[in-house]
Enzyme design. Sequence first.
Site, short mmCIF file in Angstrom:
data_model
loop_
_atom_site.label_atom_id
_atom_site.label_comp_id
_atom_site.label_asym_id
_atom_site.label_seq_id
_atom_site.Cartn_x
_atom_site.Cartn_y
_atom_site.Cartn_z
CG HIS A 62 -3.93 -3.57 3.48
ND1 HIS A 62 -2.80 -3.69 3.90
CD2 HIS A 62 -4.38 -2.71 2.80
CE1 HIS A 62 -2.43 -1.77 4.22
NE2 HIS A 62 -3.33 -1.86 2.89
CB CYS B 230 -0.65 -0.32 1.08
SG CYS B 230 -2.80 1.17 1.28
#
Length: 484
Positions: free
Chosen positions: A430, A333
């Site tokens: 994630h 991310c």
Amino acid sequence: MTRKIMLQGTGSDVGKSVLVAGLCRLASNHGLSVKPFKPQNMSNNAAVADDGGEIGRAQWLQALAARVPSSVHMNPVLLKPQSDMGSQVVVQGRVAGQAKGREYQALKPSLLGSVMESFEQVSAGADLVIVEGAGSPAEINLRAGDIANMGFATRADVPVVLVGDIDRGGVIASLVGTHAILPGDDRRMVTGYLINKFRGDVTLFDDGIASVRQFTGWPCFGVVPWLKSAGRLPAEDSVVLERLTRGGGKALKVAVPVLSRIANFDDLDPLAAEPDVDIVFVRPGTPLPDDSGLIVIPGSKSTIADLDDFRRQGWDRDLDRHMRRGGRVVGICGGYQMLGSRVADPLGIEGGKREIEGLGLLSVETEMAPEKTVRNSRAWSREYDVALEGYEIHLGKTTGADCSRAPVEIDGRPDGAMSADGRVMGTYLHGLFGSDAYRSALLKSFGIEGGGGNYRRSVDAALDEIALELETVLDRAWLGTLLG
């Protein structure tokens, strides 16, 4: 009627989240329809709820413990710190804006309607709702407009149990002091207290219980021991990183720089559970270890500010040396965004700088945009040809030549980037390491046999172990009232 109870702490990090999760699993094991609720949470460890939108990771875990789908209504107000002064404000799963500390104090009363609406939705059809407070009700300077502790409890008429952490010391004073400074109406909401994180012979605290009763009149509903199984659960707040230390002598050392606005660092938990992996959370002022085989740059709530800080720490130079030694890097991310050549924020969404040079390990660039991607996803590792499952919470779009070697597919579309030599990769997914098959393949590429254990099953087993221990140590009469 739905039974309701609220656990509030004499301070932060006293273990409320784990106790709520354990009680949710205990109630579920007794056949009850139980749901968790937290009016206001402050954490950059977020999850995507089953009904879409962001909630605190702890409430996602508590829903798992309760064996119910997670919902944005279980955590209607989520504050995601972006700087020392301000936070992004997420209301019922959606970004509602940003606010500095004083601005948020003025905003809180207007959020109570959303909190109560969500509480009604969570309570509907449930036998029991277990509510978690935030911080401490003893912060009476914040009592006006409070929605996190007694402001909510008095409005919703939910009885309160205080939780004191004996491991940090001063637990008697914290309980008695809370009693002394609470206004009368708030004090009347407290039905008793729990002592948490006790080590050793519990009878040694009998005099302590008597003293608390003498000063407050409150009964003790139980002395909870140090719950070792809690170490297998995802941590909620970055405060836990202060206590993490490196192991030693393991086959693979994984270094994780602790960014100032680190987010969703529980991505590393499955790797940390591997017996031959040593996760080293590197604090500011400490160099990245020279003997690391893998460096993971985690998520960040403020990519540009954290990239600035990354350089101030000298970690960029450590990273260059790591690459020259043949090391490998994974960015997740915000960490993925940092690995590129440039990060631009033309609209000032993150505030501060509008553009910064990246670390240059991937041939990609990122531009921040106001639309936020928030979704649970099924994915596939192109790198190892195994199934993945996780979630996305990010701003910005990343493009560039290395995206042609996307290491991941998310819902059928390519995601992320990989260097030509395969030693650097980044993704927006994630939960990457939560796939047992992916973890096994990754470790095998380092010459390590691993990934054989089922991480999700381990978390579920830990919840059952905590529930069983709570049922053993908590006051039977109080539990009987709670469980009906």
